[in-house]
Design a protein around this motif. Structure first.
Motif, short mmCIF file in Angstrom:
data_model
loop_
_atom_site.label_atom_id
_atom_site.label_comp_id
_atom_site.label_asym_id
_atom_site.label_seq_id
_atom_site.Cartn_x
_atom_site.Cartn_y
_atom_site.Cartn_z
N UNK A 135 0.85 -1.18 0.00
CA UNK A 135 0.00 0.00 0.00
C UNK A 135 0.89 1.23 0.00
N UNK A 136 0.82 2.01 -1.07
CA UNK A 136 1.57 3.26 -1.12
C UNK A 136 0.66 4.39 -0.66
N UNK A 137 1.15 5.13 0.31
CA UNK A 137 0.38 6.24 0.85
C UNK A 137 1.11 7.55 0.56
N UNK A 138 0.54 8.33 -0.31
CA UNK A 138 1.09 9.65 -0.60
C UNK A 138 0.16 10.68 0.02
N UNK A 139 0.73 11.61 0.72
CA UNK A 139 -0.05 12.71 1.32
C UNK A 139 -1.07 12.20 2.33
N UNK A 140 -0.78 11.09 2.99
CA UNK A 140 -1.66 10.57 4.03
C UNK A 140 -0.80 10.01 5.15
N UNK A 141 -1.11 10.39 6.37
CA UNK A 141 -0.38 9.88 7.53
C UNK A 141 -1.30 8.93 8.28
N UNK A 142 -0.93 7.65 8.40
CA UNK A 142 -1.77 6.70 9.14
C UNK A 142 -1.88 7.09 10.61
N UNK A 143 -3.05 6.83 11.18
CA UNK A 143 -3.31 7.13 12.58
C UNK A 143 -3.94 5.91 13.24
N UNK A 144 -3.42 5.45 14.37
CA UNK A 144 -4.03 4.31 15.06
C UNK A 144 -5.48 4.62 15.44
N UNK A 145 -6.38 3.65 15.23
CA UNK A 145 -7.79 3.87 15.52
C UNK A 145 -8.29 2.96 16.63
N UNK A 146 -8.07 1.64 16.48
CA UNK A 146 -8.70 0.69 17.40
C UNK A 146 -7.85 0.28 18.59
N UNK A 147 -6.67 0.85 18.73
CA UNK A 147 -5.83 0.54 19.88
C UNK A 147 -4.90 -0.65 19.70
N UNK A 148 -5.03 -1.39 18.60
CA UNK A 148 -4.13 -2.52 18.37
C UNK A 148 -2.74 -2.05 17.95
N UNK A 149 -2.67 -0.92 17.28
CA UNK A 149 -1.41 -0.35 16.85
C UNK A 149 -1.10 0.85 17.75
N UNK A 150 0.12 0.90 18.27
CA UNK A 150 0.48 2.00 19.16
C UNK A 150 0.79 3.28 18.39
N UNK A 151 1.59 3.14 17.31
CA UNK A 151 1.90 4.31 16.48
C UNK A 151 2.47 3.85 15.14
N UNK A 152 2.60 4.79 14.23
CA UNK A 152 3.20 4.55 12.93
C UNK A 152 4.41 5.47 12.80
#
Length: 112
Positions: A50-67
């Motif tokens: 998945x290539x993400x341009x101009x988008x910063x992922x944000x944790x939503x459900x608490x399973x991921x601490x940060x990106x």
């Protein structure tokens, strides 16, 4: 697509309107042993590029601490050394190694 939103806040419409942004590339499996409960767990992780341009992922459900964004040569490869302070869950490394092999950063025939 559901997991993209739950884990990283990536909206469904972003994935649908950006033709072929989410590419299935295979699956990896592993098993682990929990000594405390004397059990073996097995898991299959389905991998997507998945290539993400101009988008910063944000944790939503608490399973991921940060990106965080790492450069492969200067950040990611050195982080795989045994003495590096580890910010990544152990089961994520199999997915990272799969990507590094597919992208040509690691030779699948190399020893180790």
């Amino acid at each position: 697509i559901k997991e993209c939103f739950e884990e990283a806040g990536i909206p469904k419409d972003m994935l649908i309107r950006t033709n072929n942004i989410l590419k299935p590339v295979g699956a990896v499996s592993y098993e682990s042993y929990a000594k405390k409960s004397d059990t073996i767990s097995r898991a299959v992780l389905f991998c997507y590029d998945l290539e993400l341009e101009h988008f910063v992922p944000t944790p939503v459900d608490g399973e991921v601490e940060n990106f965080f964004l790492w450069d492969i040569e200067t950040d990611l490869l050195p982080s795989m050394a045994p003495d590096y302070p580890d910010p990544i869950k152990p089961n994520c490394y199999i997915v990272i190694i799969d990507y590094l092999m597919r992208a040509g950063y690691i030779d699948p025939d190399a020893p180790g």
